[in-house]
Design a protein around this motif. Structure first.
Motif, PDB file in Angstrom:
ATOM      1  N   ASP A 292       7.768  14.393  45.613  1.00 12.32           N
ATOM      2  CA  ASP A 292       7.338  13.505  46.698  1.00 12.32           C
ATOM      3  C   ASP A 292       6.204  14.126  47.502  1.00 12.32           C
ATOM      4  O   ASP A 292       5.263  13.421  47.916  1.00 12.32           O
ATOM      5  N   ASN A 381      10.163   3.624  44.952  1.00 14.95           N
ATOM      6  CA  ASN A 381      10.667   4.296  46.155  1.00 14.95           C
ATOM      7  C   ASN A 381      11.577   3.385  46.969  1.00 14.95           C
ATOM      8  O   ASN A 381      12.661   3.799  47.408  1.00 14.95           O
ATOM      9  N   ASN A 385      15.589   3.899  46.858  1.00 16.23           N
ATOM     10  CA  ASN A 385      16.324   4.222  48.080  1.00 16.23           C
ATOM     11  C   ASN A 385      17.489   3.255  48.281  1.00 16.23           C
ATOM     12  O   ASN A 385      18.582   3.637  48.716  1.00 16.23           O
ATOM     13  N   SER A 388      20.336   4.153  46.020  1.00 19.07           N
ATOM     14  CA  SER A 388      21.043   5.337  46.493  1.00 19.07           C
ATOM     15  C   SER A 388      21.950   5.013  47.675  1.00 19.07           C
ATOM     16  O   SER A 388      23.007   5.640  47.847  1.00 19.07           O
ATOM     17  N   ALA A 389      21.561   4.039  48.492  1.00 22.32           N
ATOM     18  CA  ALA A 389      22.322   3.729  49.702  1.00 22.32           C
ATOM     19  C   ALA A 389      23.452   2.741  49.458  1.00 22.32           C
ATOM     20  O   ALA A 389      24.404   2.692  50.244  1.00 22.32           O
ATOM     21  N   ARG A 432      15.529  10.446  58.149  1.00 21.54           N
ATOM     22  CA  ARG A 432      16.592   9.786  57.402  1.00 21.54           C
ATOM     23  C   ARG A 432      17.519   9.094  58.388  1.00 21.54           C
ATOM     24  O   ARG A 432      17.713   9.566  59.505  1.00 21.54           O
ATOM     25  N   ARG A 437      23.887   4.806  56.621  1.00 21.59           N
ATOM     26  CA  ARG A 437      23.138   4.511  55.401  1.00 21.59           C
ATOM     27  C   ARG A 437      23.652   5.343  54.230  1.00 21.59           C
ATOM     28  O   ARG A 437      23.126   5.261  53.139  1.00 21.59           O
ATOM     29  N   GLY A 455      17.997  11.713  50.791  1.00 16.84           N
ATOM     30  CA  GLY A 455      16.968  12.123  49.847  1.00 16.84           C
ATOM     31  C   GLY A 455      16.022  13.108  50.497  1.00 16.84           C
ATOM     32  O   GLY A 455      16.396  13.899  51.368  1.00 16.84           O
ATOM     33  N   GLY A 459      10.320   9.142  50.911  1.00 15.71           N
ATOM     34  CA  GLY A 459      10.146   7.914  50.146  1.00 15.71           C
ATOM     35  C   GLY A 459       9.419   6.827  50.916  1.00 15.71           C
ATOM     36  O   GLY A 459       8.421   6.266  50.441  1.00 15.71           O
TER      37      GLY A 459
END
Length: 494
Positions: A292, A381, A385, A388-389, A432, A437, A455, A459
């Motif tokens: 990133d 991205n 994200n 992932s959440a 973050r 989240r 992460g 992102g």
């Protein structure tokens, strides 16, 4: 070019700008003055010669008029300093006030055509007018002469006066050029001193911009803009290095601890395997952070190149739509491990000049300052994200459409959303959301371990950088029904 010529040019280049301006302008003025003196000398010579011819005609006219009506004239001598001679048809000199050396040349003048000429006699130059009146006695010759030395003296005196005057003007012009060059370069010297001070001055110091809207003011404005961009780039790099150092410290410390624990539990295979899995997650987080950081650095470098004049070729709506589908397919590979559904929808823009929706029929599709790589970063991205959440069984929806002169990319999920306090800083680097989240507090059934939360925190920063590079904007909001909606708007290229 000869060696001496190259040496002269090299010597001039070593001089100061003020000296070169003065020397150059003075040299041009010298050429102009010399040309003016030569032109004026030529004009004076022409005027004096014309005046002499007029006087000679006046000296000869009375005798010509007499001889034209009288074949046996009684010729009286001319006034003082008038050189006149009359030669009869028989070749005898009837009247002469000429010097003896000029009288000897009269014989040759009787056979010349009437008019004005210049003769050289014993080292002296005379301007003469010859007339041939005719009467009953025959063809006479009247000669009027004047020594050209007087003309030369007048011309030479005037040339000397003009030369001295021109030299004085040249010196005055050189001094004035030096003074004006010094005054004109004074703002440059101030800018130079200010530039030297900038090396130790506060970061927000700028070069002075004068009140006049001239080239120096434009130069100062351009340099200030350059300094501002350089400061921004330096500040971004400094902040990135600081934030990256802070972010790397934690996973590196965790990785070190995990490896230390793994070495202590070398006899316990299950515990060793758990430590190794945790270490893999730490390495994956470090790898994602490094990737990133590299992506963000490349985006900012491309943005700086565009600011310096490099052009980016626009991309058509359909090519970006194809990339959306490809990126969604890649996200689905990650989402399948959590039984998350990722769907997409492409709404073709209305045909320009056509009768219905769609691209075709000779219409021109919208184009954007966004390449396919940038679109892939946006979708990957944002949707990554969201995956992932989200908890298991969630859903992500990606749409790409054109409306109101903009290309609109929206990614919506049905997850827990983010705290309202996080939204204003969501696109900042290394930020973050809190636990609201984080969706995976339980051990992963595949490994039995608890993944590291969050992460890289880059992102959404990458998303905003890509959108702004294309001239667009990025925003996000919590959906009332639950979940998060991220919207990217990219203006069309006109």
């Amino acid at each position: 070019m000869t060696g001496s010529g190259r040496g002269l040019i090299r010597s001039l280049r070593n001089l100061s700008l003020r000296a070169r301006i003065t020397i150059g302008s003075t040299a041009i003025a010298a050429v102009v003055i010399v040309l003016l003196v030569l032109v004026m000398r030529f004009q004076v010579v022409s005027v004096v010669a014309s005046a002499t011819r007029t006087l000679l005609d006046a000296d000869a006219d009375p005798y010509v008029a007499t001889l034209e009506v009288d074949s046996d004239p009684d010729l009286s001598p001319p006034g003082n300093l008038q050189l006149v001679a009359v030669v009869s048809p028989s070749g005898k000199i009837a009247l002469s006030t000429m010097p003896t050396k000029v009288e000897r040349a009269l014989g040759s003048l009787t056979s010349t055509k009437a008019g004005t000429s210049v003769i050289n006699v014993s080292g002296s130059q005379y301007r003469v007018v010859v007339e041939h009146p005719v009467n009953q006695a025959g063809r006479w010759t009247v000669v009027a002469a004047r020594n050209s030395q007087a003309e030369a003296i007048v011309v030479d005196d005037l040339t000397s006066t003009l030369s001295l005057t021109g030299l004085a003007i040249l010196v005055a012009f050189g001094v004035a050029s030096w003074v004006l060059a010094t005054a004109a370069l004074r703002p440059v010297n101030r800018m130079r001193r200010e530039a030297e001070r900038l090396s130790v001055a506060p970061e927000r110091a700028e070069l002075p911009v004068g009140p006049a809207q001239d080239e120096l003011a434009s130069l100062a404005t351009t340099l200030n803009a350059f300094l501002a961009r350089t400061r921004q780039a330096t500040e971004r790099e400094r902040q990135m290095v600081s934030d990256a150092s802070h972010e790397l410290r934690t996973p590196l410390a965790i990785l070190t601890t995990q490896l230390d624990l793994a070495s202590l539990d070398g006899d316990d295979a299950a515990a060793l395997a758990a430590h190794i899995e945790r270490a893999k997650l730490s390495v994956a987080r470090l790898s994602r952070l490094a990737n990133d950081l590299l992506a963000l650095s490349r985006i900012e470098e491309s943005e700086r190149r565009e600011q310096d004049g490099a052009e980016q070729q626009p991309t058509g709506w359909s090519d970006l739509g194809d990339e959306v589908m490809s990126a969604v397919d890649r996200v689905r590979l990650i989402a399948s491990a959590k039984d998350i559904t990722v769907d997409f929808d492409l709404e073709s823009p209305v045909a320009v000049g056509g009768s219905g929706p769609g691209i075709g029929g000779g219409t021109v599709e919208p184009r954007y300052r966004l390449d396919t790589g940038g679109m892939a970063q946006l979708v990957t991205n944002i949707a990554g994200n969201a995956v992932s959440a989200l908890p298991r069984g969630g859903g992500v929806f990606v749409s790409w459409r054109s409306a109101g002169g903009e290309g609109i990319l929206q990614v919506t999920d049905d997850g827990p959303g983010v705290p309202e306090s996080f939204i204003p800083v969501a696109f900042d680097r290394f930020t973050r959301p809190d636990e609201a989240r984080k969706s995976r507090p339980n051990p992963d059934p595949a490994t039995g371990t608890i993944p590291l939360p969050g992460g890289s925190g880059l992102g959404l920063a990458i998303v905003r950088a890509v959108a702004e590079r294309a001239g667009g904007t990025a925003s996000l909001r919590n959906v009332r029904s639950g979940g998060l909606e991220v919207t990217i708007r990219i203006p069309e290229v006109q």
